[in-house]
Design a protein around this motif. Structure first.
Motif, mmCIF file in Angstrom:
data_model
loop_
_atom_site.group_PDB
_atom_site.id
_atom_site.type_symbol
_atom_site.label_atom_id
_atom_site.label_comp_id
_atom_site.label_asym_id
_atom_site.label_seq_id
_atom_site.Cartn_x
_atom_site.Cartn_y
_atom_site.Cartn_z
ATOM 1 N N THR A 154 0.834 -1.200 0.000
ATOM 2 C CA THR A 154 0.000 0.000 0.000
ATOM 3 C C THR A 154 0.872 1.255 0.000
ATOM 4 O O THR A 154 0.451 2.306 -0.493
ATOM 5 N N THR B 47 -5.669 3.826 2.206
ATOM 6 C CA THR B 47 -5.738 2.473 1.643
ATOM 7 C C THR B 47 -6.330 1.555 2.709
ATOM 8 O O THR B 47 -5.654 1.233 3.682
ATOM 9 N N PRO C 83 -1.257 3.843 4.439
ATOM 10 C CA PRO C 83 -0.374 3.020 3.605
ATOM 11 C C PRO C 83 0.911 2.656 4.353
ATOM 12 O O PRO C 83 1.545 3.507 4.978
ATOM 13 N N LEU D 164 -9.365 2.446 -2.170
ATOM 14 C CA LEU D 164 -8.459 3.567 -2.412
ATOM 15 C C LEU D 164 -9.283 4.846 -2.363
ATOM 16 O O LEU D 164 -10.193 5.035 -3.171
#
Length: 402
Positions: A167, A199, A210, A223
């Motif tokens: 991510t 994410t 992420p 996303l």
């Protein structure tokens, strides 16, 4: 040398505070997964629905490579670690740190007012007065432009999804795509959020940070992209299937497509005069037809030159939202739909929100403009946008065979 007393173990059961007995999960033992202890047979059975997900993840070769061997300090081989080793996670997902360094934005790109200190300041008077702005034609054009750019960035990130990517790599892709469009990634340092995109994987409802965890075949990931361009924010998100295993799992497809359909059904209502509280009635009714629940903690929101402002758009039925749609208003609808319970738990990072039972959840979001006659979806999918609906997989049950 004196023998040390045996170390006490905590039961792996969700919300169970009992000391574990010698009972271990037999499947974990066969896979070589250590320390899979429960306090009793009843507790093990009660938690089987969530615990078995560990087996799927552990079966992956990539999982063996990228899961830290130690938690409170970096793995000697990879340098990765879980920063919250004592936290009672509700599902199998774990953070994989260290986070990458904060990504920089060229000073030539206009920054929102929170970019330096993390504190959003503009629009406070609107928030306090619960005043909902109606944009003029110039502002509407500004929203159209930033939302088109946001769609481009989301599609670029989605096209890069595959088993094995982290991510954090997705964050870098989003960050660079924003810069290429002379735009600032709105999440970056908004109330001190450390990254340029959210994410949210599997049981994460929203605001996933992420990190170094790789995406596995069978995951779903949301996303959530927002751009700040020429004074306006454009916000959208989609949930995507990672690999073929995700598309072949009935529950995964059920919750993902339910979330997609809930947003579509709500958008059909958007027109002048529609009460903001009506969207939640339609969303929850549709979610229930799919055997899913609606997360209540997080809402859609007004968006324009301000990232988050009135109105609030709850996604659950019988809510008390005040106000109605009027031409020129721009806001998001972004239902979060869960396979299990609607309640949520936040990780110690103060951002990552997960389902309380560790079951999967999915979300979809558009930025919408109320017109004189209906609605304009400013972040609409393009003909070549990655992702899109997936049919329910055919199983012996759905195929009518035994």
């Amino acid at each position: 040398m004196a023998e040390e007393p045996p170390t006490k173990r905590t039961c792996l059961g969700v919300d169970c505070e009992n000391e574990a007995s010698a009972l271990q999960c037999p499947k974990c033992l066969s896979l070589g997964i250590k320390d899979s202890y429960f306090c009793s047979q009843d507790c093990f059975k009660k938690n089987w629905g969530t615990h078995k997900n560990v087996h799927k993840q552990e079966n992956s070769i990539l999982s063996h490579i990228f899961t830290p061997k130690v938690v409170s300090e970096p793995d000697p081989e990879t340098g990765y670690y879980n920063p919250f080793p004592t936290f009672n996670f509700t599902g199998p997902l774990r953070p994989v740190y260290p986070l990458s360094a904060k990504r920089e934005i060229p000073k030539s790109i206009p920054h929102p007012d929170y970019a330096e200190d993390g504190i959003p300041k503009s629009g406070r008077s609107f928030v306090r007065a619960n005043k909902i702005q109606q944009l003029d034609e110039k502002a509407q054009e500004g929203m159209r432009k930033v939302c088109r750019l946001a769609r481009e960035v989301l599609d670029i990130a989605a096209a890069a999804l595959r088993p094995g990517i982290t991510t954090d790599e997705i964050d870098e892709i989003v960050h660079n795509a924003c810069i290429e469009r002379n735009s600032y990634p709105s999440p970056l340092n908004y109330n001190h959020f450390p990254k340029s995109v959210c994410t949210s994987v599997n049981e994460v409802i929203c605001h996933g940070i992420p990190d170094k965890r790789i995406l596995l075949d069978g995951d779903i990931v949301n996303l959530d992209v927002t751009l700040y361009h020429e004074g306006y924010h454009g916000d959208l998100n989609e949930t995507y299937y990672v690999g073929d295993r995700a598309k072949a799992d009935p529950d995964t497809v059920r919750v993902t497509e339910a979330a997609r359909e809930c947003l579509e059904e709500a958008i059909k209502l958007v027109k002048p005069g529609t009460l903001f509280r009506e969207f939640g009635n339609v969303i929850e009714a549709h979610a229930k037809t799919k055997g899913c629940s609606v997360i209540r903690t997080y809402v859609g929101h007004g968006i324009n030159s301000i990232f988050h402002c009135p109105p609030n758009i709850p996604h659950y039925a019988k809510n008390k939202a005040v106000g109605e749609c009027k031409p020129g208003m721009t806001f998001t609808i972004e239902p979060m739909i869960a396979l299990g319970k609607y309640r949520d738990v936040t990780w110690p990072d103060n951002w990552t929100s997960t389902t309380i039972d560790g079951k999967k959840t999915a979300q979809f979001e558009h930025t919408l403009l109320v017109t004189e006659t209906g609605v304009e979806i400013l972040t609409a999918r393009q003909a070549d946008s990655p992702g899109g609906p997936v049919p329910m997989p055919v199983t012996p049950e759905t195929n009518g065979t035994s």
